[in-house]
Every structure is written in C-alpha cells, then in structure tokens.
Design a protein around this motif. Structure first.
Motif, short mmCIF file in Angstrom:
data_model
loop_
_atom_site.label_atom_id
_atom_site.label_comp_id
_atom_site.label_asym_id
_atom_site.label_seq_id
_atom_site.Cartn_x
_atom_site.Cartn_y
_atom_site.Cartn_z
N GLY A 240 14.33 30.12 61.50
CA GLY A 240 15.47 30.75 62.18
C GLY A 240 15.19 30.94 63.67
O GLY A 240 16.07 30.70 64.51
N SER A 241 13.97 31.37 64.00
CA SER A 241 13.61 31.55 65.41
C SER A 241 13.62 30.22 66.15
O SER A 241 14.11 30.13 67.28
CB SER A 241 12.21 32.19 65.51
OG SER A 241 12.16 33.42 64.81
N LEU A 242 13.08 29.19 65.51
CA LEU A 242 13.03 27.87 66.14
C LEU A 242 14.43 27.32 66.39
O LEU A 242 14.73 26.80 67.48
CB LEU A 242 12.24 26.91 65.25
CG LEU A 242 12.08 25.47 65.76
CD1 LEU A 242 11.31 25.46 67.09
CD2 LEU A 242 11.36 24.61 64.72
N VAL A 243 15.31 27.44 65.40
CA VAL A 243 16.69 26.96 65.56
C VAL A 243 17.40 27.75 66.66
O VAL A 243 18.12 27.17 67.49
CB VAL A 243 17.46 27.08 64.23
CG1 VAL A 243 18.94 26.75 64.43
CG2 VAL A 243 16.85 26.16 63.18
N GLY A 244 17.19 29.06 66.71
CA GLY A 244 17.81 29.88 67.75
C GLY A 244 17.36 29.48 69.14
O GLY A 244 18.17 29.39 70.06
N CYS A 245 16.05 29.22 69.31
CA CYS A 245 15.53 28.81 70.61
C CYS A 245 16.08 27.45 71.03
O CYS A 245 16.49 27.26 72.19
CB CYS A 245 14.00 28.77 70.57
SG CYS A 245 13.20 30.37 70.40
N LEU A 246 16.10 26.51 70.10
CA LEU A 246 16.59 25.16 70.41
C LEU A 246 18.07 25.18 70.75
O LEU A 246 18.51 24.54 71.72
CB LEU A 246 16.31 24.22 69.24
CG LEU A 246 14.85 23.88 68.97
CD1 LEU A 246 14.73 23.02 67.71
CD2 LEU A 246 14.23 23.16 70.17
N PHE A 247 18.87 25.91 69.95
CA PHE A 247 20.30 25.94 70.21
C PHE A 247 20.62 26.68 71.50
O PHE A 247 21.57 26.32 72.21
CB PHE A 247 21.04 26.57 69.03
CG PHE A 247 22.53 26.44 69.12
CD1 PHE A 247 23.14 25.21 68.96
CD2 PHE A 247 23.33 27.54 69.39
CE1 PHE A 247 24.52 25.07 69.06
CE2 PHE A 247 24.71 27.42 69.49
CZ PHE A 247 25.30 26.17 69.33
N ALA A 248 19.84 27.72 71.83
CA ALA A 248 20.04 28.42 73.10
C ALA A 248 19.80 27.48 74.28
O ALA A 248 20.54 27.50 75.27
CB ALA A 248 19.10 29.62 73.19
N GLN B 183 17.45 33.93 64.01
CA GLN B 183 18.16 32.92 64.79
C GLN B 183 19.03 33.58 65.85
O GLN B 183 19.12 33.09 66.98
CB GLN B 183 19.01 32.06 63.86
CG GLN B 183 19.69 30.88 64.54
CD GLN B 183 20.39 29.96 63.57
OE1 GLN B 183 19.96 29.81 62.42
NE2 GLN B 183 21.47 29.34 63.99
N PHE B 184 19.66 34.70 65.52
CA PHE B 184 20.53 35.40 66.47
C PHE B 184 19.73 35.95 67.64
O PHE B 184 20.06 35.70 68.80
CB PHE B 184 21.27 36.53 65.76
CG PHE B 184 22.17 37.33 66.65
CD1 PHE B 184 23.52 37.05 66.73
CD2 PHE B 184 21.68 38.38 67.43
CE1 PHE B 184 24.36 37.78 67.57
CE2 PHE B 184 22.49 39.12 68.26
CZ PHE B 184 23.84 38.82 68.33
N VAL B 185 18.68 36.73 67.34
CA VAL B 185 17.96 37.41 68.42
C VAL B 185 17.23 36.43 69.32
O VAL B 185 17.11 36.65 70.54
CB VAL B 185 16.98 38.47 67.87
CG1 VAL B 185 17.73 39.61 67.24
CG2 VAL B 185 15.99 37.86 66.90
N TRP B 186 16.73 35.32 68.77
CA TRP B 186 16.03 34.36 69.62
C TRP B 186 17.01 33.51 70.42
O TRP B 186 16.72 33.11 71.55
CB TRP B 186 15.09 33.48 68.79
CG TRP B 186 13.81 34.19 68.50
CD1 TRP B 186 13.38 34.69 67.30
CD2 TRP B 186 12.78 34.51 69.45
NE1 TRP B 186 12.16 35.30 67.44
CE2 TRP B 186 11.78 35.21 68.75
CE3 TRP B 186 12.62 34.30 70.82
CZ2 TRP B 186 10.63 35.67 69.38
CZ3 TRP B 186 11.47 34.77 71.45
CH2 TRP B 186 10.49 35.44 70.74
N PHE B 187 18.18 33.23 69.88
CA PHE B 187 19.21 32.59 70.70
C PHE B 187 19.57 33.48 71.88
O PHE B 187 19.63 33.03 73.02
CB PHE B 187 20.46 32.30 69.86
CG PHE B 187 21.63 31.81 70.67
CD1 PHE B 187 21.77 30.47 70.97
CD2 PHE B 187 22.58 32.70 71.15
CE1 PHE B 187 22.85 30.02 71.75
CE2 PHE B 187 23.65 32.27 71.92
CZ PHE B 187 23.78 30.92 72.21
N PHE B 188 19.81 34.75 71.60
CA PHE B 188 20.17 35.70 72.65
C PHE B 188 19.06 35.83 73.68
O PHE B 188 19.32 35.79 74.89
CB PHE B 188 20.48 37.06 72.01
CG PHE B 188 20.77 38.15 73.00
CD1 PHE B 188 22.01 38.25 73.60
CD2 PHE B 188 19.79 39.08 73.33
CE1 PHE B 188 22.28 39.25 74.52
CE2 PHE B 188 20.06 40.08 74.25
CZ PHE B 188 21.30 40.17 74.85
N SER B 189 17.82 35.99 73.24
CA SER B 189 16.70 36.22 74.15
C SER B 189 16.41 35.01 75.03
O SER B 189 16.18 35.15 76.24
CB SER B 189 15.44 36.60 73.35
OG SER B 189 15.65 37.78 72.61
#
Length: 241
Positions: free
Chosen positions: A169-177, A106-112
């Motif tokens: 986690g990746s999906l949530v990170g992308c959506l929240f970003a 979630q962290f790395v995909w939000f950042f990316s």
C-alpha cells in the motif's frame, strides 16, 4: 398498512450492520493500541481539511490534489478486488473487505509524498526569512512522514493488515503520488490560466496561484498589508475629540 421494518424490529429478526468506515477496534486496556486507533482516523481528518480548503481557498492546485486523492482511493479498491487477499485477523461481519493493499497506508503515503513534491518544487521562494521558511518546510514534510509511519505501524499493530499489505500500500501510494504530481505539474498546470478565465470558474471564484512562488508567504504578506491599510482608513474616519 403494516410496516415490515417495524415488524422485524419487534420480532428481533432484523440484522444490524455497523458502518465500519470509521470504526477502529483496539485491545481493551491497551493505551498504545488506543493511540494507534486514533491515528488511524487521520485520513478522515485530512479529507475534511481538503473539503475546507477547497471551499474557502478555491485554488485549482488544491482541487487537483484532491482529485488525485480520490483516484488513489479508486485505485486501491481496484487492487483490493484484484488481489482478494484477506485481512490477518477476522473480525466477523464488521470488516468484509479485503486487506491487500492497505488503503490507510496507500492514502497517507500518497498524501505525504505529494506534499513533499509540493514543498520542494512549489515553495521555493527565497526571502529575508529563508531560515524560518526552510524550518517550516522541514516541519511540514517531517510531520507528514511521521504521520505516515505511525499509521502504517498502527495498521500492523492492530492486526488490520500484514506487514506486506502495508508495504505494498505504501509503495503504490508513493508511486501514484509521483505520477499524479508529474501529470498535474506538466499537463494540468499550464491549462490553469485558461480554466480560471472561464465564466463557470469566475462564478465559483476559482483561482490559480501557480505563478506565485511561495503561496503561503504571499497570502500572509497580502492579508497583513490589507489589514494595516484598512486599519489606517478606519482610524482616519474616526471623529477627533
């Protein structure tokens, strides 16, 4: 007066709890696992980079980006305690937190994804070095995406998370970003000029670079021009032989 902690240490009754935040295990002798273990520490490096940027650049957009990172982590904790799903591999008392969704993913995909939006929308200035500028954009975005993929693969490879936990986690990170970038770009950014004019922000030398199309190019050319100007002044002040 007796010290109960010292007595427990001498008697061997005290139980030592490791700080699992930066502790990453990998199979002994597995160099691929060791590589992924190092990759798993990248969120801490990114966090340290944020702190350094905020201290030295003091840009409101960087501060807003970092606030999004903190909110993303708070959302992950909330989701973990809502799903209460265990990790795929029990590691005794080292890891007592839940594994759904993966905080690393979630962290790395939000950042990316946030970096992707920032590069595409903010760094759009066209100049004589357009090819070099486009190449740098590709390198920055490609590097972030590659890092995100490696972190996700490593979390599954080292059995810290299942594939599904990493996917969520990746999906949530992308959506929240996406949501956070829209909030910052549409709501917070128009307020930045008023914020930097406050006495508190002036004391802390907080600045707003939103209206500068290409921040990297502007800072590079400005510092280069200033260095040349000061160099000519110093040369003029030197006594002639």
């Amino acid at each position: 007066m007796e010290d109960p902690i010292s007595d427990n240490i001498h008697n061997g009754d005290i139980e030592w709890q490791p700080l699992a935040l930066t502790l990453v295990e990998y199979p002994k002798g597995d160099w691929i696992g060791k590589f992924f273990a190092f990759i798993s520490l990248s969120p801490f490096g990114i966090g340290a980079g944020f702190i350094a940027l905020i201290l030295f650049r003091r840009d409101l957009h960087t501060i807003a980006f970092f606030c999004g990172v903190l909110l993303n982590e708070a959302l992950n904790i909330l989701l973990k305690h809502s799903f209460c799903e265990a990790r795929p591999l029990a590691r005794g008392h080292l890891y007592n937190e839940y594994g759904m969704p993966s905080s690393h993913a979630q962290f790395v995909w939000f950042f990316s994804i946030y970096v992707l939006y920032f590069v595409v929308i903010r760094l759009h200035h066209i100049n004589n070095n357009s090819i070099i500028s486009a190449l740098w954009r590709v390198i920055i975005v490609g590097g972030c995406m590659t890092l995100a993929l490696l972190v996700c693969i490593g979390r599954v490879y080292l059995h810290y998370h299942t594939t599904y936990q990493v996917f969520i986690g990746s999906l949530v990170g992308c959506l929240f970003a996406t949501i956070w970038f829209i909030i910052v770009h549409r709501i917070f950014t128009p307020l930045f000029p008023q914020l930097v004019s406050l006495k508190f922000c002036e004391m802390l030398m907080i600045r707003d670079t939103t209206l500068i199309p290409n921040v990297l190019w502007f800072e590079y050319t400005t510092s280069r021009q200033e260095a040349r100007t000061r160099g000519r002044k110093l040369a003029a002040l030197k006594p002639t032989q």
